[in-house]
Design a protein around this motif. Structure first.
Motif, short mmCIF file in Angstrom:
data_model
loop_
_atom_site.label_atom_id
_atom_site.label_comp_id
_atom_site.label_asym_id
_atom_site.label_seq_id
_atom_site.Cartn_x
_atom_site.Cartn_y
_atom_site.Cartn_z
N VAL A 1 0.84 -1.20 0.00
CA VAL A 1 0.00 0.00 0.00
C VAL A 1 0.88 1.25 0.00
O VAL A 1 0.59 2.24 -0.69
CB VAL A 1 -0.93 -0.01 1.23
CG1 VAL A 1 -1.70 1.32 1.31
CG2 VAL A 1 -1.90 -1.18 1.16
N ALA A 2 1.99 1.22 0.76
CA ALA A 2 2.88 2.38 0.84
C ALA A 2 3.49 2.71 -0.52
O ALA A 2 3.53 3.88 -0.92
CB ALA A 2 3.99 2.10 1.86
N SER A 3 3.96 1.68 -1.23
CA SER A 3 4.55 1.94 -2.55
C SER A 3 3.51 2.42 -3.54
O SER A 3 3.79 3.24 -4.42
CB SER A 3 5.25 0.68 -3.08
OG SER A 3 4.32 -0.35 -3.32
N MET A 4 2.28 1.93 -3.39
CA MET A 4 1.21 2.38 -4.28
C MET A 4 0.89 3.85 -4.02
O MET A 4 0.72 4.64 -4.95
CB MET A 4 -0.04 1.50 -4.06
CG MET A 4 -1.14 1.74 -5.08
SD MET A 4 -0.68 1.22 -6.75
CE MET A 4 -0.73 -0.57 -6.55
N LYS A 5 0.83 4.24 -2.75
CA LYS A 5 0.56 5.64 -2.41
C LYS A 5 1.70 6.55 -2.85
O LYS A 5 1.48 7.69 -3.26
CB LYS A 5 0.34 5.77 -0.89
CG LYS A 5 -0.96 5.15 -0.41
CD LYS A 5 -1.03 5.13 1.11
CE LYS A 5 -1.09 6.53 1.68
NZ LYS A 5 -1.23 6.50 3.16
#
Length: 560
Positions: A458-462
């Motif tokens: 989720v962090a890399s997507m954000k």
């Protein structure tokens, strides 16, 4: 204490003020375990057969004190031999006798079993008649008040009907001049004519409804005579119907134990008989108060076991279970489907050490995993075989030799060495027959590993940095094909089998045929020898265990 129109005690748990009903001191191997029971609370005594669940429930009932609890044993009667209205003694005297005369009424025998059921029906009809008199009196004062009472505080028979409806039992009850009668599909008939399950449900529900306020009801095996599809719903509805009393149940039915909502679960591991007359025991118990922390299926696995627990892949009908159940007789082997489910199950129990007291481990196929993956899994108490799949264990050289010996002893022909040689010579043809499945399975493992390594967070997507590199599946398949061709060309004996995923391929059947039997008979010989033991069984076990790593586990052994 006289009955006080129990229907009037109905209400949501949140509207009832909790009242302390008693504290029970349970004698355990570690000293006394103090169990406090309050109104609105329910307890479940659980554990395997023969550990002392019923003995503990009966002891708790006796410890609560005369007049403060009622107890219904597992061997309770659900028929009326003389009709329900022919109670042989006064109800209050019956309750006194049941508590006082231990030699006549205990968990092994019950001379007053029929009277117990009859007393429930009599108290139910009397309470409902008293309730109706109150409603009539209220109507004379104010029809609005009477309506409010009916809506907010239903009468005993109304409560009975609500519980049956919640449990999906297609029966309702009415109080008529002839007493309590049953209705179904427009027909009205005596309660003597109810089915066994319906009478059992009437006894349990009625016993709760007629309880005096702020007392405790103890029921052994509430599922007795009930279909599994309704037992949990019925018991849950019964508990909700009386938020002013406490409940203690005892059961070994996993459907009921996992389906009934309780505040605490008293898990009985074992008990020691100290005296037989009167019966006295010391118990080995665990008080579990956070069972919602693990899923229903894991509660079944945990609460139904006396042994250390091993989660494996597959189903109860799969080869994995047959092999590991034979190799690990001291473990409770539980199939969970895929490797991910095995890991999840081990982790769920490891994360909640208060909810388990056995060693817990996982054992899965190696499935082409790298050494790093295997080490990471082992750190989480999940162990990978030293060969690709569990079925490889059946074709180790020593296993083939034992099967050859059994076949030779049974029917003559080729001796064991000749059969081993025949199986070894058949390897290239067997691998060729299973080539397509072997390549597909190996290529699938590698592709899934590559996908897992690129898992997006989720962090890399954000952050906008997430990306997935393309995977050339055709190239992976070609590489696996080349490796298979090379390995098959270099090694044309049983050693090559231990490097290939043979599960669900044509390889096992082809090799069994080379040994001189079909695959079903081959497996039966292996498992029979493992179960029988003896010299052949020991050789089989030693050979197969050589491909199983030293097990890592969490928790303490039940024998510690």
């Amino acid at each position: 204490m006289a009955s006080q129109a129990p229907g009037l005690m109905l209400g949501a748990r949140t509207t009832q003020q909790s009242v302390h009903l008693g504290t029970i001191a349970v004698p355990t191997v570690d000293g006394e375990l103090q169990i406090a029971i309050a109104s609105g609370q329910s307890f479940m005594v659980a554990g395997p057969n023969g550990v002392g669940k019923s003995a503990l429930l009966y002891m708790m009932y006796r410890a609560i004190g005369a007049g403060r609890a009622e107890y219904y044993p597992g061997h309770r009667q659900i028929t009326f031999n003389q009709g329900w209205d022919t109670l042989g003694q006064d109800i209050d005297q019956l309750k006194t006798n049941l508590y006082t005369h231990i030699e006549v009424f205990n968990r092994y025998k019950n001379h007053w079993s029929e009277d117990m059921f009859k007393s429930v029906v009599k108290r139910l009809t009397r309470a409902d008649a008293a309730y109706n008199s109150r409603i009539v009196a209220a109507i004379t004062r104010s029809p609005e008040e009477a309506k409010r009472i009916k809506e907010e505080f239903p009468g005993p028979v109304d409560v009975l009907n609500r519980v049956f409806s919640t449990a999906r039992l297609p029966i309702s009850f009415v109080l008529s001049a002839g007493g309590l009668r049953a209705r179904r599909a427009g027909m009205e008939y005596d309660i003597d004519q109810l089915s066994d399950g319906e009478r059992a449900a009437l006894l349990i529900t009625g016993a709760a409804i007629v309880q005096d306020p702020y007392t405790i009801l103890a029921i052994d095996e509430p599922e007795r005579n009930l279909h599994p599809s309704i037992s949990s719903a019925l018991v849950n509805a019964v508990v909700r119907a009386r938020p002013d009393i406490g409940f203690i149940f005892a059961s070994h039915d996993m459907n009921l134990i996992s389906g009934v909502s309780v505040d605490s679960l008293i898990y009985v591991q074992d008990s020691q008989l100290i005296s037989s007359k009167p019966e006295m025991r010391v118990f080995s118990v665990k008080l579990l108060e956070n069972m919602d922390a693990i899923g229903e299926d894991l509660r079944r696995d945990l609460l139904g076991s006396r042994q250390d627990i091993m989660f494996i892949e597959g189903e109860y009908t799969s080869i994995d279970f047959q092999i590991y159940n034979s190799l690990f007789p001291d473990w409770k082997v539980i199939p969970k489907g895929g490797a991910e489910k095995v890991s999840e199950s081990v982790k769920a129990l490891a994360d909640n050490p208060a909810l388990h007291w056995f060693r817990v481990t996982g054992l899965i196929d190696r499935d082409g995993r790298s050494e790093q993956e295997v080490e990471k899994l082992a750190a989480a108490n999940v162990n990978a075989l030293l060969c690709p799949t569990s079925e490889n264990l059946l074709f180790l050289p020593e296993v083939v030799k034992v099967v050859g010996e059994v076949l030779f002893e049974a029917e003559g022909g080729l001796d064991s060495d000749a059969r081993v040689a025949a199986v070894s010579a058949a390897v290239p043809g067997a691998v060729a027959a299973g080539r397509e499945d072997i390549i597909a399975r190996t290529a699938t493992w590698r592709t899934n590993r590559m996908l897992a390594e690129q898992k997006v967070s989720v962090a890399s997507m954000k952050a906008g940095t997430a990306s997935v590199a393309p995977i050339d599946v055709a190239q992976i398949v070609a590489q696996v094909e080349q490796e298979l061709t090379v390995s098959n060309g270099l090694v044309s004996d049983l050693a090559v089998v231990q490097s290939l995923p043979v599960k669900n391929t044509r390889v096992p059947s082809a090799l069994a045929a080379a040994a001189g039997c079909d695959y079903q008979r081959y497996k039966k010989i292996v498992f029979n020898q493992l179960d029988v033991g003896g010299e052949k069984g020991m050789r089989l076990r030693a050979a197969m265990m050589s491909k199983i790593p030293q097990l890592t586990s969490s928790g303490a052994s039940a024998s510690d």
